[in-house]
Design a protein around this motif. Structure first.
Motif, PDB file in Angstrom:
ATOM      1  N   GLY A   1       0.818  -1.247  -0.178  1.00 37.78           N
ATOM      2  CA  GLY A   1       0.088  -0.005  -0.145  1.00 37.78           C
ATOM      3  C   GLY A   1       0.686   1.140  -0.051  1.00 37.78           C
ATOM      4  O   GLY A   1       0.565   2.247  -0.755  1.00 37.78           O
ATOM      5  N   MET A   2       1.883   1.262   0.788  1.00 39.29           N
ATOM      6  CA  MET A   2       2.845   2.378   0.855  1.00 39.29           C
ATOM      7  C   MET A   2       3.491   2.558  -0.409  1.00 39.29           C
ATOM      8  O   MET A   2       3.559   3.764  -0.939  1.00 39.29           O
ATOM      9  N   LEU A   3       3.784   1.538  -1.192  1.00 37.30           N
ATOM     10  CA  LEU A   3       4.611   1.593  -2.294  1.00 37.30           C
ATOM     11  C   LEU A   3       3.804   2.404  -3.627  1.00 37.30           C
ATOM     12  O   LEU A   3       3.893   3.203  -4.203  1.00 37.30           O
ATOM     13  N   ILE A   4       2.431   1.735  -3.527  1.00 36.13           N
ATOM     14  CA  ILE A   4       1.341   2.291  -4.565  1.00 36.13           C
ATOM     15  C   ILE A   4       1.034   3.866  -4.172  1.00 36.13           C
ATOM     16  O   ILE A   4       1.008   4.447  -5.099  1.00 36.13           O
ATOM     17  N   LEU A   5       0.778   4.127  -2.973  1.00 43.84           N
ATOM     18  CA  LEU A   5       0.504   5.566  -2.449  1.00 43.84           C
ATOM     19  C   LEU A   5       1.594   6.332  -2.874  1.00 43.84           C
ATOM     20  O   LEU A   5       1.382   7.550  -3.548  1.00 43.84           O
ATOM     21  N   LEU A   6       2.977   5.900  -2.660  1.00 45.85           N
ATOM     22  CA  LEU A   6       4.083   6.741  -2.972  1.00 45.85           C
ATOM     23  C   LEU A   6       4.171   7.214  -4.537  1.00 45.85           C
ATOM     24  O   LEU A   6       4.526   8.303  -4.678  1.00 45.85           O
ATOM     25  N   VAL A   7       3.894   6.215  -5.324  1.00 51.37           N
ATOM     26  CA  VAL A   7       3.762   6.585  -6.817  1.00 51.37           C
ATOM     27  C   VAL A   7       2.988   7.788  -6.987  1.00 51.37           C
ATOM     28  O   VAL A   7       3.066   8.516  -7.804  1.00 51.37           O
ATOM     29  N   GLY A   8       1.530   7.456  -6.384  1.00 52.58           N
ATOM     30  CA  GLY A   8       0.418   8.569  -6.764  1.00 52.58           C
ATOM     31  C   GLY A   8       0.917   9.591  -6.203  1.00 52.58           C
ATOM     32  O   GLY A   8       0.401  10.867  -6.841  1.00 52.58           O
ATOM     33  N   LEU A   9       1.340   9.813  -5.117  1.00 50.93           N
ATOM     34  CA  LEU A   9       1.682  11.175  -4.620  1.00 50.93           C
ATOM     35  C   LEU A   9       2.649  12.096  -4.934  1.00 50.93           C
ATOM     36  O   LEU A   9       3.090  12.992  -5.210  1.00 50.93           O
ATOM     37  N   LEU A  10       3.827  10.882  -5.477  1.00 55.81           N
ATOM     38  CA  LEU A  10       4.880  11.690  -6.502  1.00 55.81           C
ATOM     39  C   LEU A  10       4.643  12.379  -7.736  1.00 55.81           C
ATOM     40  O   LEU A  10       5.001  13.582  -7.863  1.00 55.81           O
ATOM     41  N   ASN A  11       3.734  11.769  -8.281  1.00 53.71           N
ATOM     42  CA  ASN A  11       3.101  12.508  -9.691  1.00 53.71           C
ATOM     43  C   ASN A  11       2.239  13.592  -9.155  1.00 53.71           C
ATOM     44  O   ASN A  11       2.397  14.479  -9.782  1.00 53.71           O
ATOM     45  N   PHE A  12       1.383  13.422  -7.916  1.00 53.00           N
ATOM     46  CA  PHE A  12       0.479  14.400  -7.623  1.00 53.00           C
ATOM     47  C   PHE A  12       1.426  15.826  -7.344  1.00 53.00           C
ATOM     48  O   PHE A  12       1.045  16.949  -7.873  1.00 53.00           O
ATOM     49  N   PHE A  13       2.232  15.505  -6.477  1.00 51.72           N
ATOM     50  CA  PHE A  13       3.015  16.824  -5.917  1.00 51.72           C
ATOM     51  C   PHE A  13       4.144  17.343  -6.975  1.00 51.72           C
ATOM     52  O   PHE A  13       4.542  18.307  -6.957  1.00 51.72           O
ATOM     53  N   HIS A  14       4.536  16.496  -7.867  1.00 55.77           N
ATOM     54  CA  HIS A  14       5.567  16.836  -9.036  1.00 55.77           C
ATOM     55  C   HIS A  14       4.504  17.862  -9.958  1.00 55.77           C
ATOM     56  O   HIS A  14       4.894  18.797 -10.214  1.00 55.77           O
ATOM     57  N   PHE A  15       3.424  17.706 -10.201  1.00 53.22           N
ATOM     58  CA  PHE A  15       2.657  18.385 -10.964  1.00 53.22           C
ATOM     59  C   PHE A  15       2.064  19.638 -10.438  1.00 53.22           C
ATOM     60  O   PHE A  15       2.078  20.703 -10.770  1.00 53.22           O
ATOM     61  N   LEU A  16       1.733  19.308  -9.015  1.00 58.18           N
ATOM     62  CA  LEU A  16       1.235  20.616  -8.107  1.00 58.18           C
ATOM     63  C   LEU A  16       2.650  21.581  -7.811  1.00 58.18           C
ATOM     64  O   LEU A  16       2.251  23.014  -8.180  1.00 58.18           O
ATOM     65  N   ILE A  17       3.703  21.224  -7.531  1.00 56.71           N
ATOM     66  CA  ILE A  17       4.795  22.264  -7.396  1.00 56.71           C
ATOM     67  C   ILE A  17       5.180  22.756  -8.710  1.00 56.71           C
ATOM     68  O   ILE A  17       5.550  23.955  -8.692  1.00 56.71           O
ATOM     69  N   GLY A  18       5.122  21.983  -9.833  1.00 57.22           N
ATOM     70  CA  GLY A  18       5.452  22.549 -10.926  1.00 57.22           C
ATOM     71  C   GLY A  18       4.558  23.662 -11.394  1.00 57.22           C
ATOM     72  O   GLY A  18       5.038  24.576 -11.996  1.00 57.22           O
ATOM     73  N   SER A  19       3.355  23.540 -11.166  1.00 59.29           N
ATOM     74  CA  SER A  19       2.210  24.494 -11.392  1.00 59.29           C
ATOM     75  C   SER A  19       2.465  25.885 -10.723  1.00 59.29           C
ATOM     76  O   SER A  19       2.353  26.664 -11.254  1.00 59.29           O
ATOM     77  N   TYR A  20       3.023  25.663  -9.366  1.00 54.22           N
ATOM     78  CA  TYR A  20       3.216  26.621  -8.462  1.00 54.22           C
ATOM     79  C   TYR A  20       4.222  27.693  -9.283  1.00 54.22           C
ATOM     80  O   TYR A  20       4.236  28.806  -9.336  1.00 54.22           O
ATOM     81  N   PHE A  21       5.413  26.986  -9.313  1.00 54.94           N
ATOM     82  CA  PHE A  21       6.456  27.763  -9.882  1.00 54.94           C
ATOM     83  C   PHE A  21       6.540  28.382 -11.533  1.00 54.94           C
ATOM     84  O   PHE A  21       7.375  29.164 -11.889  1.00 54.94           O
ATOM     85  N   ASN A  22       5.602  27.547 -12.251  1.00 53.21           N
ATOM     86  CA  ASN A  22       5.136  28.172 -13.233  1.00 53.21           C
ATOM     87  C   ASN A  22       4.407  29.365 -13.362  1.00 53.21           C
ATOM     88  O   ASN A  22       4.540  30.403 -14.203  1.00 53.21           O
ATOM     89  N   ARG A  23       3.837  29.765 -12.229  1.00 52.00           N
ATOM     90  CA  ARG A  23       3.107  30.924 -12.008  1.00 52.00           C
ATOM     91  C   ARG A  23       3.873  32.125 -11.183  1.00 52.00           C
ATOM     92  O   ARG A  23       3.173  32.969 -10.613  1.00 52.00           O
ATOM     93  N   THR A  24       5.235  31.908 -11.388  1.00 47.50           N
ATOM     94  CA  THR A  24       6.025  33.141 -10.392  1.00 47.50           C
ATOM     95  C   THR A  24       5.550  34.390 -10.965  1.00 47.50           C
ATOM     96  O   THR A  24       5.698  35.346 -10.122  1.00 47.50           O
ATOM     97  N   LYS A  25       5.670  34.800 -12.346  1.00 44.57           N
ATOM     98  CA  LYS A  25       5.350  35.881 -12.787  1.00 44.57           C
ATOM     99  C   LYS A  25       4.021  36.566 -12.337  1.00 44.57           C
ATOM    100  O   LYS A  25       3.752  37.653 -11.850  1.00 44.57           O
ATOM    101  N   GLU A  26       2.950  35.678 -12.190  1.00 48.68           N
ATOM    102  CA  GLU A  26       1.543  36.040 -11.729  1.00 48.68           C
ATOM    103  C   GLU A  26       1.586  36.297 -10.258  1.00 48.68           C
ATOM    104  O   GLU A  26       1.199  37.266  -9.764  1.00 48.68           O
TER     105      GLU A  26
END
Length: 512
Positions: A295-320
């Protein structure tokens, strides 16, 4: 202001709809799998907690100091002997292993139907130790009645329709019990009467772990408690007195030098808290660790994808965000904007998880040999709500770190789109590396299981072809309508039918 934050969050989610849909689905699948795996782990770790006296229940076992092994079970006379001198014990009860038998059940007056039912034989002190909740009938009546049955609620409803309808009905055994006397017919014939119906006990207990139990038998005229054979066939459980603990009982046993002679060998008597027997606890810990790790391994894959997209979207809006800082946006307002955006994603994934639990209700239950697992939808929902709450807190921490990081960027650099410099992308590479490792681990385990199954299937009956293996049937010949008992092992018995051609290899031997 909150409406403004929601508008900005929805606008940004729709702007990058593809990656957000991927992150939502990935997070939902990971969280759902995590809930199911952790349900099994928590289910195992809470074994025996369903008993009211869980902390005071102990199990009596026999130990061979010569070989260093524990004997399987205890004989019934050992329990009766301890009742005469054990001062630190409030009650002692002997419970046989669960066994499945065929009964002719009186479903209505004058009408009987055959049922395969699992039963355990015990004594009247079982109720004082394990405190079953009686829904119909009386335990006192059952404890003073010969061949009395205390049926579980699920079995009573399945056979009779309700708990009250089961009281007074008879169940006739279709075969002789192992400890029965030689005068008992081979087809049984012992009549039992349902005197009480008890509530279903959760299956995570040491009496019948991961198995269904249909009934308890009290005062069995042909049972193990009456015959007193030199054999085990069950376990002895004790309820410690309120003022005592397990160390005092161990000291009392050691002071008395209490042991037991069985099959010509002397065994020591040892005491363990229920569920803490060494071999049993080790096996349960391994199962719990495996399901929890998956369960931890499966959740880890989902969380890594989620936070990778989330944090990337934050820093892509630096100008805003820099423009917002020029207009007087504070750190708290920036945190609220980021947190609401992440909260919407978590909410969408959570709805998918809860919908998945609702849709799969009753479809994840499985039964394998004598082991069965039933998933409780309400308990699974409660676990999912707890994990969603922890995920929200984790998102709040990520948003706080991202806010502090963005606040450190100067307005001029932010308006220019952030610092233009080479970056090692360590965080991204680390996430990709972890995902690759987890995927490789699951692929390796799947390949290992496939190779093991191929090797096992190739080893068993390796002289036969696949077509011959597929045509082998196992036919039991111990039914009551047969005059003789037969054992089948290796002779070819071709049988032609209208649509079937069955050939099996077996040997027929007349039993003496």
């Amino acid at each position: 202001m909150i409406l403004h934050y929601l508008t900005l969050a929805i606008r940004n989610l729709l702007k990058y709809r593809t990656q957000n849909v991927i992150s939502i689905i990935g997070l939902a699948v990971g969280l759902f799998s995590f809930c199911v795996c952790l349900y099994c782990s928590r289910y195992i770790e809470s074994t025996n907690h369903c008993f009211d006296n869980y902390e005071r229940i102990v199990q009596i076992n026999m130990y061979d100091p010569g070989t260093g092994n524990y004997f399987s079970g205890t004989p019934a006379p050992l329990c009766e002997d301890m009742r005469t001198w054990a001062k630190e014990v409030e009650a002692l009860s002997f419970v046989t292993y669960p066994r499945q038998y065929t009964f002719d059940v009186e479903v209505k007056p004058g009408k009987t139907l055959p049922y395969e039912l699992r039963r355990m034989e015990t004594d009247s002190l079982y109720a004082r130790i394990f405190t079953p909740r009686i829904l119909a009938g009386s335990w006192q009546t059952a404890s003073h009645t010969p061949n009395a049955l205390v049926m579980s609620r699920a079995t009573a409803v399945r056979i009779f329709g309700s708990e009250s309808e089961a009281i007074g009905k008879t169940c006739t055994l279709n075969r002789r019990l192992f400890p029965s006397s030689s005068g008992t017919p081979a087809d049984g014939g012992i009549v039992y009467t349902v005197q009480a119906v008890m509530d279903d006990t959760p299956q995570n207990n040491s009496l019948y772990f991961m198995e269904t139990m249909d009934m308890l038998v009290l005062n069995d005229s042909d049972g193990l408690l009456q015959r007193r054979h030199e054999m085990t066939g069950g376990n002895t459980y004790a309820l410690l007195a309120p003022h005592a603990d397990i160390r005092q009982l161990k000291g009392e046993i050691a002071q008395r030098g209490f042991g037991w002679n069985l099959y010509g060998r002397d065994y020591e008597v040892q005491v363990f808290p229920i569920g803490q027997f060494p071999d049993e606890r080790k096996q349960l810990s391994i199962i719990s660790w495996i399901t929890g790790s998956m369960g931890m391994l499966i959740l880890l894959v989902g969380l890594l994808n989620f936070f990778h997209f989330l944090i990337g979207s934050y820093f892509n809006r630096t100008k805003e965000f820099s423009v917002m800082k020029v207009n007087g946006c504070s750190g708290g307002q920036l945190f609220a904007l980021l947190f609401i955006q992440s909260l919407l994603v978590v909410l969408a994934a959570s709805l998918l998880v809860l919908w998945g639990i609702e849709v799969t209700d009753g479809r994840m239950d499985y039964s394998l040999f004598s082991m069965s697992v039933v998933f409780s939808k309400s308990l699974l929902m409660r676990h999912a709500a707890q994990y969603i709450g922890l995920l929200v807190l984790l998102c709040a921490g990520i948003c706080l770190v991202a806010t502090l990081r963005i606040r450190r960027i100067s307005v001029q650099d932010g308006l220019n789109g952030g610092r233009r410099r080479r970056r090692s992308h360590r965080g991204r590479n680390f996430m990709l590396g972890v995902q690759f490792f987890v995927c490789w681990l699951f692929v390796a385990l799947s390949a290992a299981l496939y190779l093991q199954s191929e090797k096992t299937s190739g080893t068993l009956l390796h002289t036969l072809s696949m077509q011959e293996k597929a045509s082998i049937l196992s036919i039991p010949l111990d039914y009551s309508f047969l005059n003789n008992w037969w054992t089948v092992s290796r002779v070819m018995l071709p049988c032609r039918m209208s649509c079937w051609r069955i050939s099996t290899i077996c040997t027929v031997r007349r039993a003496t």
